[in-house]
Design an enzyme around this catalytic site. Structure first.
Site, short mmCIF file in Angstrom:
data_model
loop_
_atom_site.label_atom_id
_atom_site.label_comp_id
_atom_site.label_asym_id
_atom_site.label_seq_id
_atom_site.Cartn_x
_atom_site.Cartn_y
_atom_site.Cartn_z
N ASP A 1 -8.45 -3.18 -1.26
CA ASP A 1 -9.04 -3.17 -1.92
C ASP A 1 -9.25 -1.92 -2.61
O ASP A 1 -9.89 -0.90 -3.30
CB ASP A 1 -10.85 -1.85 -1.07
CG ASP A 1 -10.03 -1.60 0.06
OD1 ASP A 1 -9.66 -0.68 0.37
OD2 ASP A 1 -8.93 -2.08 0.70
N TYR B 1 0.50 -1.71 -0.31
CA TYR B 1 0.10 0.00 0.35
C TYR B 1 0.92 1.31 -0.08
O TYR B 1 0.19 2.09 -0.74
CB TYR B 1 -1.14 0.06 0.65
CG TYR B 1 -1.52 1.03 0.98
CD1 TYR B 1 -2.96 0.94 0.61
CD2 TYR B 1 -1.35 1.73 2.16
CE1 TYR B 1 -4.00 2.54 0.77
CE2 TYR B 1 -2.02 3.54 2.74
CZ TYR B 1 -2.93 3.38 1.71
OH TYR B 1 -3.72 5.10 1.78
N LYS C 1 -11.19 -9.09 4.98
CA LYS C 1 -11.86 -8.08 5.56
C LYS C 1 -12.89 -7.19 4.57
O LYS C 1 -12.07 -7.07 3.23
CB LYS C 1 -11.10 -6.64 6.27
CG LYS C 1 -11.57 -5.44 5.91
CD LYS C 1 -10.26 -4.05 6.46
CE LYS C 1 -10.49 -2.85 7.05
NZ LYS C 1 -9.68 -2.01 6.92
#
Length: 545
Positions: free
Chosen positions: A303, A268, A375
């Site tokens: 995500d 990330y 998640k």
């Protein structure tokens, strides 16, 4: 969670191939991390040894001490040997005073040899061991409180974000959310904190679009959630962010202050904050070793790829990232119950069969990682500001989570892309979640997509494309040298972000280890073994499922 028969008929050989390729892609990255250290790894080690606080300009003492040692003798031998050698030579009575004197330039450091080096290393190991014992104690306390208060009765756990910028405003909002049904409180960080190469000190009240991650803020919120846990009769978990330039330090502070989950993705920071890839991979290995020992569940960030790339065309990159995150995590000592692998409900709702596609992707993740508390992230990219449409989309998101057995469900807000949520918005969002879980929480038992139907075929397609991509990554060494994954990142494979291995923020904080490099925290974490299942298993003993 009650196990059911697999819903997708995936070829076991293809699944094994995917994991084998992920292992091959990850191995050179792990070796790279083992050959380097960073300023943040060394600062985290000092924090475990008890060094805290900051000067009058709010510069942490760990920064002062690491900078002083680096300027004089370098960090390739590790921070602790020259620091504890100086203490044993009488340069200061403790490590805090030593840091203060080092900041004023009144300490002379050296790389000791022979008996002096052995003595310094022993003293450093004892000091760092104090912080590791504190982490072990926090883990035992969590297990005890979960046994006393209990876990939430339903799955998925309800995850809600609270972050006003003011920790003293966050606390009552977090407690109110727990009373309304939230199981996990996430305190998101102030905008830009991931790019600060230091950890702020003390309780803070001035964050922008989030609240600063500090040790004191961790302590205050954890104490507040312990109070409300007694009130509501279930253990309320606390989440923050171990990412950015201070990933190892924040992981160490989280472990000592008993946080329960931490956002911690292997790529990330590289992709979305332009942090140097080598810096990130070195820091994430150390931070994940700390999380493993602390019994912290990590949340990964797949995500985010779908906010920059198309959620249908790029679905296989999410699967690849999940497989890589799993491999990096397990190499660092994390167990399946600690792997909150991320994925999201981000397909354009105007596409025909969008909900069926979402189910296929969610089921694929669920089946590839059956013991992980996945998640599940709500829609954000295609929230238009129409709050009625947004509320409906969130309902479909919640339904997909119930139908596919997700472990952690982040509550979607109908006012996404409009305003920072009001308390009333959160209350409506929680009502949406509660209705869906009450009405359809057991639907997974009845939902079995037909053999060779749309959902089955889509899941197989995504898995096949993931294997193809992993094969290309493993075989591509032209621009990545001995680390092909770095070449793939540089080419924009993930999230359409091109990040070269020799670019990005924080590269100047990476140091290649010398042959005699010593770090007692890394030595202890490398040797650590997880407790027996009775103290880290799923359910009432601190696991996620």
């Amino acid at each position: 969670m009650t196990r059911t028969q697999p819903l997708l008929e995936l070829d076991p050989a293809v699944v094994r191939r995917a994991r084998a390729l992920a292992r091959r892609a990850a191995a050179p990255v792990v070796q790279l991390a083992q050959r380097h250290t960073t300023v943040s790894v060394e600062r985290a080690t000092l924090r475990l040894a008890g060094l805290a606080g900051a000067d009058h300009e709010r510069v942490p003492w760990v920064n002062h001490l690491v900078d002083a040692v680096r300027d004089q003798v370098g960090l390739e031998h590790g921070i602790t040997t020259p620091v504890w050698d100086a203490l044993l030579r009488g340069e200061a009575e403790d490590v805090t005073v030593l840091a203060q004197k080092a900041a004023s330039g009144s300490v002379q450091f050296r790389i000791p040899q022979g008996r002096d080096a052995l003595a310094a290393r022993r003293a450093a190991a004892r000091a760092v061991g104090t912080g590791l014992k504190r982490i072990d104690g926090a883990r035992r306390t969590r297990d005890r409180l979960i046994s006393r208060h209990g876990d939430p009765k339903q799955q998925p756990w309800i995850y809600l974000i609270v972050a006003t910028g003011d920790i003293y405003e966050d606390i009552p909002q977090a407690q109110a959310a727990a009373r309304e049904g939230a199981d996990i409180i996430a305190v998101i960080r102030s905008t830009g904190q991931s790019l600060l190469d230091y950890v702020p000190e003390g309780a803070t009240r001035e964050g922008f679009a989030g609240t600063y991650a500090t040790q004191e803020n961790f302590r205050l919120m954890r104490a507040a959630l312990d109070d409300v846990s007694k009130e509501v009769g279930r253990y309320i978990r606390l989440t923050n962010y171990a990412s950015g330039l201070c990933m190892p330090e924040i992981a160490a502070l989280a472990g000592m202050e008993r946080l329960d989950m931490m956002l911690n993705d292997s790529m990330y920071g590289i992709l979305f904050r332009d942090i140097n890839p080598v810096r990130t991979f070195v820091d994430q290995r150390f931070s994940r070793q700390v999380h493993a020992r602390a019994g912290i569940i990590i949340n990964t960030g797949e995500d985010n790829y779908l906010t920059t790339a198309d959620a249908v065309e790029a679905a296989h990159t999410v699967t690849v990232s999940q497989l890589l995150n799993e491999r990096f995590a397990k190499e660092a000592g994390l167990e399946d119950w600690q792997l909150g692998l991320g994925h999201a409900f981000e397909i354009n709702p105007d596409i025909p069969d969008s909900f069926r596609l979402e189910l296929a992707h969610a089921l694929l993740a669920r089946q590839l990682f059956p013991d992980a508390p996945l998640k599940w992230m709500p829609p954000t990219k295609h929230m238009t500001g129409d709050v009625f449409r947004g509320y409906l989309l969130d309902g479909f998101f919640n339904l997909a989570g119930a139908m596919t057995g997700q472990g952690i469900l982040l509550v979607g807000m109908m006012t996404e892309a409009v305003v920072t949520p009001f308390l009333s918005d959160r209350d409506l969002a929680l009502q949406n979640v509660r209705y869906v879980l009450d009405a359809a929480g057991g639907l997974r038992e009845d939902f079995h997509p037909p053999r060779d139907g749309f959902i089955q075929n889509r899941a197989r397609q995504v898995l096949s494309e993931a294997v193809d991509l992993l094969e290309r990554i493993v075989d591509d060494s032209d621009s990545g040298g001995d680390v092909p994954l770095l070449a793939a990142i540089a080419d924009g494979t993930f999230g359409l972000m091109k990040r070269p291995a020799d670019g990005g923020k924080g590269l100047d904080g990476v140091v290649e280890r010398a042959d005699d490099y010593d770090n007692p925290a890394i030595t202890a974490l490398d040797a650590w073994q997880p407790p027996k299942p009775a103290t880290s298993a799923r359910g009432t003993k601190g696991g996620a499922r």
